[in-house]
Structure formats: C-alpha cells, structure tokens
Design an enzyme around this catalytic site. Sequence first.
Site, PDB file in Angstrom:
ATOM      1  N   ARG A  53      19.556  -1.577  32.134  1.00 19.81           N
ATOM      2  CA  ARG A  53      19.049  -2.642  31.281  1.00 19.81           C
ATOM      3  C   ARG A  53      19.620  -2.478  29.890  1.00 19.81           C
ATOM      4  NH1 ARG A  53      12.741  -1.669  33.014  1.00 19.81           N
ATOM      5  NH2 ARG A  53      13.067  -2.088  35.229  1.00 19.81           N
ATOM      6  N   ASP A  55      18.910  -3.982  25.869  1.00 16.26           N
ATOM      7  CA  ASP A  55      17.897  -4.682  25.083  1.00 16.26           C
ATOM      8  C   ASP A  55      18.448  -5.955  24.442  1.00 16.26           C
ATOM      9  OD1 ASP A  55      15.694  -2.944  25.416  1.00 16.26           O
ATOM     10  OD2 ASP A  55      16.613  -1.513  24.032  1.00 16.26           O
ATOM     11  N   ARG A 203      20.841   4.364  20.209  1.00 10.82           N
ATOM     12  CA  ARG A 203      20.523   3.798  18.899  1.00 10.82           C
ATOM     13  C   ARG A 203      19.737   4.777  18.030  1.00 10.82           C
ATOM     14  NH1 ARG A 203      17.963  -1.811  20.562  1.00 10.82           N
ATOM     15  NH2 ARG A 203      17.426  -1.851  18.351  1.00 10.82           N
TER      16      ARG A 203
END
Lengths: 250, 250
Positions: A53, A55, A203
């Site tokens: 996945r 974001d 991140r």
Amino acid sequence: MRYKITIEYDGTNILGWQRQLDGPSVQEYLENAVLSLVPHSSSSRIEVQGAGRTDAGVHALAQVAHFDLEREIEDWKLRDAINFHLRDQNAPVVVTLVEAVSSDFNARFSAKGRGYIYRILNRRAPSALEKNRVWWVPVELNITKMQEAAKHLLGYHDFSSFRAAACQAKSPLKTLDKIEIYQQGEEIIFEVEAKSFLHHQVRNIVGTLKLVGDGHLQPSDIKKILEAKDRKVAGPTAPASGLYLSKVWY
Amino acid sequence: MRYKITIEYDGTNILGWQRQLDGPSVQEYLENAVLSLVPHSSSSRIEVQGAGRTDAGVHALAQVAHFDLEREIEDWKLRDAINFHLRDQNAPVVVTLVEAVSSDFNARFSAKGRGYIYRILNRRAPSALEKNRVWWVPVELNITKMQEAAKHLLGYHDFSSFRAAACQAKSPLKTLDKIEIYQQGEEIIFEVEAKSFLHHQVRNIVGTLKLVGDGHLQPSDIKKILEAKDRKVAGPTAPASGLYLSKVWY
C-alpha cells in the site's frame, strides 16, 4: 490466467493505493479499468492486489500488482487496453508493463524486496515545476552527516521509533538492506531497500535524517533514537510528496 | 535600481510569458508580485521585461527578466519577497535568483544567446508522472537518423520552413549554434541553442525531426525542407508541453 502488472502513478490527488469509500485510489482506477475488459455478466468486481500500500500523495515509478482474467490476452494488447480505460477515467495512473505469470504468483507475498526513492529539493526558492513531487527544504542540509547517521539504520533492528501508530505489522523488527543518500543537481536523493517496510518507515527515517542534515541532531543521535524504540523521540514524518515506490522484485 | 531575475515556471495552466487580457501569464504574476513590494501611491504598474516570450504550455527552467525598483533591496531578500507574493497568488512561477545589475542591462536586448530543451517520452505507455511535461510519442524513434537529419539545420539558414505564420521577426535568417539529441532513460532529449529563435522554431524542428525518427522522412529530406523555405513542407508543430526555456546568457 494471472497477470502481473507494473504501474506508475502520480499520488497527488488520490487517497493512496487502497480502495476507499471516500475518494479515488489506484486500486479502484485499476479495478474499474480491468473490469471494462470483462463481459458484464461474468463478474461485478475484479480484484487487483498490490505489492504494497502507498499512502495519499505518495507516488510510484514501478508498483507491482496482479489480477486474474478468464480471457487470455497478449501482454501488450492488455497493457494498451487497460491504459485506454485508465485514460477514460482521467486517472493519474499508467500500466507500463503486463506479464502473464503462473497462478502461484502473488504481488504481495511473492515479493523478495521493495525499493523507495525520496526526493528533497534543497534550495532557497520553492519549486514551480516539481511541486508535489519533492519535499522542499530551504535550509542547507549536510549530506555527509546524513550519510554518517544513516549507517546506524542499516541491518536488522527494532524500528519502533520510525513506525506509525497505525502500523499493522506484527513485529517492528525489520532489516534495512540499503540506504544511500546523494546529491543530484539541487536535489538530495534517498534510496532505500528492504524486504518489507513498516508503515511510514521511510518518511519517518527521512524526517529524522533531515534533522541531522540541518544540525538539530548529531549523526550519533540516530543510534540512540533507534535504541529508544519510541516514536516520540524521532523526527517528524517527511511529506508524502517526495516519496516514490521505485521497484519491487521477485 | 535595476534587477535581473531568473525564473522557473510550469507553463501548463498559463497563457505564456506575455501579459494577456483573457487569462494568467508569467509576466502578470511577476508584475503583481513586484508591485506588492512598492508603496501604493508611487506606481500602479511595474514592468517586468523578459528575455523572450514563451507560448501557452511552454515551461521555463531559467527564463530571465529585468525590472526597476526605486528601493534598494538585498538580492536574497528580494527573491524571497517576490516568491512570497507569487505563492500568495498561487502562481506556478518561482524566482530562483535575483541580481542587481547596471541600468543598461536589458533582459531581451543584452542577451547573447538562448537555450531550449525539448523532452519526448518515447515508450508505449503514456506518462502518469510527467504528463504535461513531455511529448508522449508511443512509436519507436530512431535517434541516429534524427541526429543525422539535425546536422542539416546547424549554422546560418533561412528557417522559413520552420517559422510560425504569426512570427513577428523581421527576417527568417537565423544561426542555429547547437542541436544535440540523446537518450535519457525512456526519454529523448533535444538541446538547441541560438542567439535568437523564430516563433515556434524549436517546436517545428522537433515536430519535423520526429517524422525522421519514425521513418516518414529520410535525414536528407530535412535539407530539402530547409531549402524549400515553405512552412507547408515541414512537419507539424510539436506540443508545447515538452518545451523548456533552459537558459539565457549575456
């Protein structure tokens, strides 16, 4: 027939990879496109399963996914047909490659590793051309210090300090196989690779290394942050705009 | 005080460099931004003069312009202030450099040369991430043949065959100093330089060389097209989206 697809997307105006009720996702665009190729009575939904996945706001140069079709279609014809139906939806998503694979191939579970690229634009002026494609950091960053700091993160560690609260992984133990940082024109590029990542791991690592680059932290602080196993002691999450899923290998 | 500014912009949603009545332009965004720095009574318009006009959809990595201000402001402060007022307008325009120059500097007339880059994305799949930033050409282009063809355009020629009908230049005689074509990943890059260009000259050259790349023309046809001095015999104008004003030198 099972097909493996490689996908490029601009994450700016989508909610991310996964199908959501409240807005567009890469998965939904792809499932709609593939469903358009199937006779209407035979199915009401095609499931397209991704390697991972991403974001909202995160981009992909080469996400990988798979799906099953009863029809056998030549690879290049299938790619062009899916792209036709993606353009029809005005989707910021493109299939760059289609490959027929055996039925035991699974985009998520067969993946041996994943690579991400993170781009920081490091100059005083913001970007006109690369807006939403980079993280703009106007203060000068020291690359050597960030490289020194990054070495502490290589290898097998408990990455709790770099893990989002919402992370669904069973364990915070991961092996970071590669983290390279280098200058490219006015940009600073981070290349990271691992078998798999925790939610927001890349991140959070970039957001923390940036604090080393601008002098708020010393390279050795990264070791302490890692050992604290506490999200609160690491730096903020770097913006989604600079992150690209760049490869998945099998 | 006269200031020289270097400007980056995304031309996608603007009408081009020059101020227009029916929509946003780079010049208008810049003039509004600079006017915000001036006491209200002293002036109702600041004129920002560019090194060259770019059309709607054409981008710039380093357009150059100049304007006069009564106030003396430090270079970096002026750059940051203009960028603040550009962001305030949500302009796709950024000033990357400000330099104080002598009053005889003129962005247009002092320029010794201009450089453009043209980007073709040459692959079957369209682009998700570089949409509006490249010309997508799905058929394979032969770079060697385009390079061979381009040699005929180097030097001093009558470029009437590559000149837009609306071109306001007094003469179609121009000297093309450089035209380099090379592969960069999935892209084909054109780099061209001249003292000055005719309207649409670069896009008409690229649009015609593309016909050599895909086999519709032979490299030697370019010589005939040039000698015909007739816009109708050359190829179509390549899309604005792939063109970047990349440098102006003095």
